[in-house]
Design a protein around this motif. Structure first.
Motif, short mmCIF file in Angstrom:
data_model
loop_
_atom_site.label_atom_id
_atom_site.label_comp_id
_atom_site.label_asym_id
_atom_site.label_seq_id
_atom_site.Cartn_x
_atom_site.Cartn_y
_atom_site.Cartn_z
N THR A 1 12.82 1.90 13.48
CA THR A 1 13.24 0.93 12.30
C THR A 1 14.33 1.81 12.22
N TYR A 2 15.51 0.82 12.14
CA TYR A 2 17.14 1.33 12.30
C TYR A 2 17.32 2.57 11.54
N LEU A 3 17.64 3.82 12.04
CA LEU A 3 18.04 4.55 11.54
C LEU A 3 19.69 4.60 10.85
N GLN A 4 20.21 5.83 10.14
CA GLN A 4 21.75 5.53 9.39
C GLN A 4 21.80 6.80 8.89
N ARG B 1 1.11 -1.13 0.28
CA ARG B 1 -0.19 0.22 -0.08
C ARG B 1 0.88 0.80 -0.18
N LYS B 2 2.05 1.26 0.30
CA LYS B 2 2.87 2.43 0.18
C LYS B 2 2.65 3.10 1.28
N ARG B 3 1.80 2.67 2.55
CA ARG B 3 1.56 4.04 3.51
C ARG B 3 2.27 4.28 4.17
N GLY B 4 2.21 5.66 4.82
CA GLY B 4 3.01 6.14 5.72
C GLY B 4 2.10 5.63 7.71
N LEU B 5 2.93 5.18 7.95
CA LEU B 5 2.92 4.70 9.55
C LEU B 5 3.73 5.21 10.22
N GLU C 1 10.21 1.05 2.72
CA GLU C 1 10.92 1.76 1.52
C GLU C 1 11.36 3.11 1.81
N LYS C 2 10.63 3.60 3.03
CA LYS C 2 11.51 5.44 2.84
C LYS C 2 11.45 5.63 4.45
N VAL C 3 12.52 6.68 5.18
CA VAL C 3 12.04 7.41 5.90
C VAL C 3 11.35 8.60 5.71
N PHE C 4 10.88 9.40 6.29
CA PHE C 4 10.41 10.92 6.01
C PHE C 4 11.08 11.50 7.14
N GLU C 5 12.00 12.55 6.48
CA GLU C 5 12.65 12.88 7.76
C GLU C 5 12.31 14.39 7.01
N ILE C 6 11.59 14.58 8.55
CA ILE C 6 10.38 16.02 7.96
C ILE C 6 11.01 16.53 8.62
N LYS C 7 10.63 17.93 9.00
CA LYS C 7 11.29 18.91 9.60
C LYS C 7 10.58 19.23 11.10
N LEU C 8 11.27 19.09 12.41
CA LEU C 8 10.28 19.28 13.78
C LEU C 8 10.82 20.84 13.97
N THR C 9 10.21 20.85 14.74
CA THR C 9 10.20 22.23 15.67
C THR C 9 11.40 21.58 17.24
N ALA C 10 11.06 23.18 17.21
CA ALA C 10 12.53 23.34 18.78
C ALA C 10 11.97 21.96 19.60
N GLU C 11 10.84 22.27 20.23
CA GLU C 11 10.21 21.56 20.31
C GLU C 11 10.00 20.27 20.33
N GLU C 12 9.63 19.42 19.17
CA GLU C 12 9.65 17.98 19.12
C GLU C 12 11.31 17.99 18.47
N VAL D 1 15.01 3.86 15.91
CA VAL D 1 14.09 4.86 16.58
C VAL D 1 12.37 5.03 15.55
N GLY D 2 11.71 5.17 16.99
CA GLY D 2 10.66 5.36 15.91
C GLY D 2 10.48 7.59 14.73
N VAL D 3 10.14 6.74 13.93
CA VAL D 3 9.93 8.08 13.05
C VAL D 3 9.49 7.86 11.39
N PRO D 4 8.36 8.22 11.42
CA PRO D 4 7.58 8.22 10.68
C PRO D 4 8.04 7.33 8.77
N VAL D 5 7.04 6.12 8.52
CA VAL D 5 8.40 5.68 6.95
C VAL D 5 7.21 5.49 6.45
#
Length: 73
Positions: free
Chosen positions: A17-20, A9-13, A42-53, A30-34
């Protein structure tokens, strides 16, 4: 997660996952959006985080590092 993988389904969830290098983290799960599909991750979404995030994320990563360091060799 199973549906996203088996149905390709190519679903974002959120997923641990193992980060490299993503999000500046290397060698830890670490838990991240993928995106999940037939091939699993298939892909790790590297989203921009706020300072608090970013602060919360770093706290989480440090907790993972501490747990790994506490494991017997």
């Amino acid at each position: 997660m199973v549906d996203a993988i088996l149905g390709d389904r190519k679903r974002g969830l959120p997923c641990a996952t193992y980060l490299q290098g993503e999000f500046g983290v290397d060698g830890y799960f670490v838990g991240v959006p993928v995106v999940l599909g037939r091939g699993g991750l298939e892909k790790v979404f590297e989203i921009k985080l706020t300072a608090e995030e970013q602060a919360a994320f770093e706290k989480s990563v440090n907790a993972v590092r501490d747990l790994v360091a506490a494991l017997p060799a």
